[in-house]
Design a protein around this motif. Structure first.
Motif: not given
Length: 294
Positions: A95-101, A231-237, A268-272, A276-282
């Motif tokens: 499932g997509l959850f495991w791919h994103i994880l 996050w950009l690099a991991i998708v491409a790699a 899903y990539v865009g949301i994640v 991630l950006d909001r988490a570092i900003a917080f």
């Protein structure tokens, strides 16, 4: 001729002060109304924009000859992926959850290594003129190398896809962290340094109480840039190394001509990435007490 005095009323005017008693329920209603108004002001504009884009997308892609499916078809073709994100199959059939994880695990490991090494090297470069002259030209050259250009070298060195992807994350995220940390260290006000001398702080105390707090907004700016690039690099790699991961899922969907699956994965990539950006900003606002930009 005697002028008679004007009679004056010695009784002062009575001034009545009315105090308005506001009940707790009224205060609660006003607070709720203000909160709802603020929430609507933040949520409604993007929702309206998103609805407009969806309608526009639906209209221009409704033709049977359109190469990109409209939103209605994307939802219908990817419905099983949407409602079963935790599906566990054989091999890469997950499932997509495991791919994103799986992608997030690689990003977390490589990014943490980059944060530790980047802050340390940035501090060294920012504090030492010799380190600045010796290392900065090398950093400026290496940071211009595209992330995926490091992948063949990392595959040759590690002989495995997972550590190779982590290395690509590390080498991608470290440069903005180094540069922003060095700039932050060099921009510490002279008054802070004078206070440290007056208080006779040792190097460790100066580092923990003066240097890092003063440079924290710059450091977190580098960390935010680094997490986005990671996050950009991991998708491409992952498109090249294979295995479980959102990048491989997108590439596998392309090879199978599942365009709707690709679109869903990109959402899903865009949301994640946004989360991630909001988490570092917080974290930055919490640590720096709102001195770091959001």
């Amino acid at each position: 001729m005697a002028v008679s005095p004007i009679p004056v009323n010695k009784k002062p005017y009575a001034v009545k002060i009315m105090t308005l008693a506001v009940s707790p329920k009224t205060v609660a209603r006003r607070s709720l109304a203000q909160w709802l108004s603020s929430l609507a002001g933040h949520i409604l504009p993007p929702l309206i924009t998103l609805a407009f884009l969806m309608v526009f997308w639906e209209i221009i892609c409704s033709s049977p000859t359109a190469s990109v499916p409209p939103p209605s078809r994307v939802v219908s073709e990817t419905w099983e992926l949407i409602i079963h994100p935790f599906y566990v199959g054989q091999g890469v059939d997950q499932g997509l959850f495991w791919h994103i994880l799986a992608s997030l695990k690689r990003v977390a490991f490589g990014y943490c290594l980059a944060a530790i090494a980047g802050i340390a090297l940035g501090t060294l470069v920012g504090q030492s003129d010799w380190a600045m002259r010796g290392l900065d030209p090398i950093f400026q050259v290496l940071r211009t190398v595209p992330p995926l250009a490091w992948l063949p070298l990392s595959l040759a060195a590690f002989k495995d896809g997972n550590p190779s992807a982590i290395f690509v994350i590390f080498i991608t995220a470290i440069w903005p962290i180094i540069i922003n940390t060095a700039v932050g260290i060099r921009n510490i006000p002279q008054d802070y340094q004078n206070v440290a001398k007056v208080l006779r702080l040792n190097q460790f105390e100066y580092f923990t109480k003066i240097m890092i707090p003063a440079a924290a907004p710059y450091i977190f700016t580098g960390l935010r840039i680094g997490i986005g690039l990671s996050w950009l690099a991991i998708v491409a790699a992952e498109m090249l190394i294979g295995g479980v991961g959102i990048g491989f899922f997108i590439w596998d969907a392309w090879n199978s001509s599942r365009i709707s699956d690709i679109i869903l994965a990109l959402i899903y990539v865009g949301i994640v990435g946004y989360l991630l950006d909001r988490a570092i900003a917080f974290l930055a606002k919490t640590v720096t007490r709102n001195t770091a930009s959001a």
